[in-house]
Design a protein around this motif. Sequence first.
Motif, mmCIF file in Angstrom:
data_model
loop_
_atom_site.group_PDB
_atom_site.id
_atom_site.type_symbol
_atom_site.label_atom_id
_atom_site.label_comp_id
_atom_site.label_asym_id
_atom_site.label_seq_id
_atom_site.Cartn_x
_atom_site.Cartn_y
_atom_site.Cartn_z
ATOM 1 N N PHE A 114 34.301 85.959 45.340
ATOM 2 C CA PHE A 114 34.104 84.517 45.476
ATOM 3 C C PHE A 114 33.713 83.970 44.095
ATOM 4 O O PHE A 114 32.607 84.251 43.610
ATOM 5 C CB PHE A 114 32.964 84.207 46.451
ATOM 6 C CG PHE A 114 33.261 84.462 47.905
ATOM 7 C CD1 PHE A 114 34.415 85.091 48.323
ATOM 8 C CD2 PHE A 114 32.351 84.058 48.869
ATOM 9 C CE1 PHE A 114 34.670 85.319 49.674
ATOM 10 C CE2 PHE A 114 32.586 84.274 50.220
ATOM 11 C CZ PHE A 114 33.734 84.903 50.625
ATOM 12 N N PRO A 115 34.569 83.197 43.432
ATOM 13 C CA PRO A 115 34.180 82.619 42.132
ATOM 14 C C PRO A 115 33.329 81.362 42.323
ATOM 15 O O PRO A 115 33.613 80.539 43.197
ATOM 16 C CB PRO A 115 35.531 82.231 41.497
ATOM 17 C CG PRO A 115 36.606 82.660 42.451
ATOM 18 C CD PRO A 115 35.966 82.874 43.782
ATOM 19 N N PHE A 116 32.314 81.224 41.505
ATOM 20 C CA PHE A 116 31.551 79.976 41.534
ATOM 21 C C PHE A 116 32.444 78.824 41.096
ATOM 22 O O PHE A 116 33.331 78.977 40.246
ATOM 23 C CB PHE A 116 30.343 80.053 40.587
ATOM 24 C CG PHE A 116 29.189 80.834 41.145
ATOM 25 C CD1 PHE A 116 28.490 80.379 42.249
ATOM 26 C CD2 PHE A 116 28.783 82.022 40.556
ATOM 27 C CE1 PHE A 116 27.424 81.100 42.777
ATOM 28 C CE2 PHE A 116 27.726 82.751 41.068
ATOM 29 C CZ PHE A 116 27.044 82.286 42.182
ATOM 30 N N SER A 117 32.168 77.647 41.647
ATOM 31 C CA SER A 117 32.972 76.469 41.299
ATOM 32 C C SER A 117 32.730 76.072 39.841
ATOM 33 O O SER A 117 31.706 76.413 39.240
ATOM 34 C CB SER A 117 32.607 75.295 42.209
ATOM 35 O OG SER A 117 31.312 74.823 41.893
ATOM 36 N N GLU A 118 33.683 75.341 39.315
ATOM 37 C CA GLU A 118 33.569 74.878 37.922
ATOM 38 C C GLU A 118 32.293 74.050 37.736
ATOM 39 O O GLU A 118 31.620 74.164 36.705
ATOM 40 C CB GLU A 118 34.817 74.067 37.556
ATOM 41 C CG GLU A 118 34.975 73.782 36.070
ATOM 42 C CD GLU A 118 34.184 72.580 35.615
ATOM 43 O OE1 GLU A 118 33.888 71.701 36.469
ATOM 44 O OE2 GLU A 118 33.837 72.511 34.421
ATOM 45 N N LYS A 119 31.927 73.259 38.730
ATOM 46 C CA LYS A 119 30.734 72.421 38.599
ATOM 47 C C LYS A 119 29.464 73.274 38.497
ATOM 48 O O LYS A 119 28.576 72.975 37.696
ATOM 49 C CB LYS A 119 30.636 71.471 39.801
ATOM 50 C CG LYS A 119 29.608 70.364 39.639
ATOM 51 C CD LYS A 119 29.693 69.384 40.791
ATOM 52 C CE LYS A 119 28.691 68.260 40.646
ATOM 53 N NZ LYS A 119 28.982 67.361 39.550
ATOM 54 N N VAL A 120 29.411 74.320 39.289
ATOM 55 C CA VAL A 120 28.245 75.209 39.225
ATOM 56 C C VAL A 120 28.233 75.946 37.896
ATOM 57 O O VAL A 120 27.208 76.027 37.207
ATOM 58 C CB VAL A 120 28.271 76.202 40.405
ATOM 59 C CG1 VAL A 120 27.245 77.320 40.205
ATOM 60 C CG2 VAL A 120 28.006 75.475 41.719
ATOM 61 N N ARG A 121 29.370 76.476 37.491
ATOM 62 C CA ARG A 121 29.428 77.260 36.249
ATOM 63 C C ARG A 121 29.073 76.402 35.033
ATOM 64 O O ARG A 121 28.268 76.784 34.190
ATOM 65 C CB ARG A 121 30.823 77.866 36.075
ATOM 66 C CG ARG A 121 31.101 79.025 37.012
ATOM 67 C CD ARG A 121 32.469 79.632 36.784
ATOM 68 N NE ARG A 121 33.539 78.882 37.411
ATOM 69 C CZ ARG A 121 34.478 78.198 36.779
ATOM 70 N NH1 ARG A 121 34.504 78.182 35.456
ATOM 71 N NH2 ARG A 121 35.404 77.537 37.433
ATOM 72 N N SER A 122 29.691 75.226 34.964
ATOM 73 C CA SER A 122 29.474 74.399 33.769
ATOM 74 C C SER A 122 28.051 73.862 33.704
ATOM 75 O O SER A 122 27.554 73.556 32.617
ATOM 76 C CB SER A 122 30.494 73.259 33.713
ATOM 77 O OG SER A 122 30.359 72.422 34.836
ATOM 78 N N SER A 123 27.383 73.772 34.845
ATOM 79 C CA SER A 123 25.984 73.305 34.815
ATOM 80 C C SER A 123 25.097 74.288 34.059
ATOM 81 O O SER A 123 23.989 73.940 33.643
ATOM 82 C CB SER A 123 25.456 73.117 36.247
ATOM 83 O OG SER A 123 25.181 74.374 36.863
ATOM 84 N N ASN A 124 25.590 75.511 33.867
ATOM 85 C CA ASN A 124 24.762 76.571 33.282
ATOM 86 C C ASN A 124 25.137 76.875 31.827
ATOM 87 O O ASN A 124 24.758 77.912 31.293
ATOM 88 C CB ASN A 124 24.915 77.849 34.133
ATOM 89 C CG ASN A 124 23.726 78.789 34.013
ATOM 90 O OD1 ASN A 124 22.581 78.361 33.894
ATOM 91 N ND2 ASN A 124 23.993 80.085 34.042
ATOM 92 N N TYR A 125 25.874 75.968 31.178
ATOM 93 C CA TYR A 125 26.394 76.285 29.844
ATOM 94 C C TYR A 125 25.332 76.235 28.731
ATOM 95 O O TYR A 125 25.442 76.951 27.752
ATOM 96 C CB TYR A 125 27.529 75.332 29.470
ATOM 97 C CG TYR A 125 28.851 75.672 30.111
ATOM 98 C CD1 TYR A 125 29.016 76.823 30.874
ATOM 99 C CD2 TYR A 125 29.946 74.832 29.961
ATOM 100 C CE1 TYR A 125 30.221 77.125 31.473
ATOM 101 C CE2 TYR A 125 31.165 75.122 30.551
ATOM 102 C CZ TYR A 125 31.297 76.275 31.302
ATOM 103 O OH TYR A 125 32.490 76.563 31.886
ATOM 104 N N ALA A 126 24.345 75.381 28.858
ATOM 105 C CA ALA A 126 23.337 75.302 27.795
ATOM 106 C C ALA A 126 22.605 76.638 27.667
ATOM 107 O O ALA A 126 22.428 77.357 28.656
ATOM 108 C CB ALA A 126 22.338 74.190 28.101
ATOM 109 N N ASP A 127 22.210 76.998 26.468
ATOM 110 C CA ASP A 127 21.420 78.206 26.275
ATOM 111 C C ASP A 127 20.028 78.022 26.876
ATOM 112 O O ASP A 127 19.558 76.908 27.076
ATOM 113 C CB ASP A 127 21.276 78.511 24.783
ATOM 114 C CG ASP A 127 22.577 79.030 24.181
ATOM 115 O OD1 ASP A 127 23.394 79.578 24.938
ATOM 116 O OD2 ASP A 127 22.761 78.879 22.964
#
Length: 334
Positions: A114-127
């Motif tokens: 199950f891949p996480f959605s783009e919205k969930v993934r991109s929310s985590n981009y900041a270091d």
Amino acid sequence: MLKKTVIGAASTAVLGSLIENSAFASAPEKPAEDNRPPAVRKIERYLTNFLKNDPRNKLVDFENATIWEAPLFAYASADDPLFEKLKTPGIVGPAHISPSEWLPGAKTVISYFFPFSEKVRSSNYADGMPSFGWVAARVKGEIYKNQAGTELLPLITSLGGKAIVPINDPRFTTDRGTPERKWTIPTWSERHVAYIAGLGTFGLNKSLITKRGAAGRFGSVVTTLELPVTQRPYSEPYSYCPHLVNGGCGACIPRCPVKAVFDKPKEEMINTKDDLICGQFYGNLLRTTPQTYHGYRAGCGKCVTAVPCEFGIPAPDTKRVAWVKDRVVQHFVG
Ligand code: SF4
Ligand code: SF4
């Protein structure tokens, strides 16, 4: 205590070209000529529609974001000799239970990602600290993913088979052994099962890299149904990680806020990430910030987001220097 924070080169800009958008538009994935048995088509359609339509696949406390995109599937023979090999100390361990031990008469292991959605993934981009969306999706999504396996059981019964979901079985346990040991030994390792089934290979950060990347979670069902076995498109456990093949990439190393991913390739994957440090980070730090995470507690996922294997298989020639050179890493002490 936060010792130093200098956010590295903007990950989102670099990653823009790596990211495909919502997968449900094209789901379920099918070969050009779909000559699979009806049982396979029914199973995949059922689980895909389950994710697509079930309101539990939404994060009501994070902008109603979708948690899981369309799943990937692969099928292992329950008799694959690699299941016995998982009992080897240092691979998983003697406590690992093989398919026929979970379910006498087992023929097939259905493995899914199950891949996480783009919205969930991109929310985590900041270091640095994990995003609220990531942590919420990780916690709620895990519960929902495990439930999704159970939802398949009546369908498998209607197809004439028996089945169990090992992770929901009382025999499923994880054992740290001694406090010094840096990893746990489960009685069923979803990532190793997915590797055997043909879904992907391991990365430096101990994730499993699939054609939809590594930012997601795996599940499986053991069944007496005999389904066509997926041919593994690789012959060794690290084929998709450039760092473990040729020393390239390495983007997950500076992404880790607590330096739990090591800066060197190792023969044994158990040595490329310190699970103890990783677990202490989300176990302790997130617990001390309940107001930020609403009490949720889960892995931070920095090592599988804003990296080349986030949502696909990295190019084999992914250069390490391009990802690591100008980044100064946020890390925590104390
Ligand atoms: S970020 Fe790069 S080095 Fe790390 S697991 Fe993914 S492909 Fe391998
Ligand atoms: S989940 Fe977070 S703490 Fe654990 S290894 Fe990955 S980046 Fe590091």
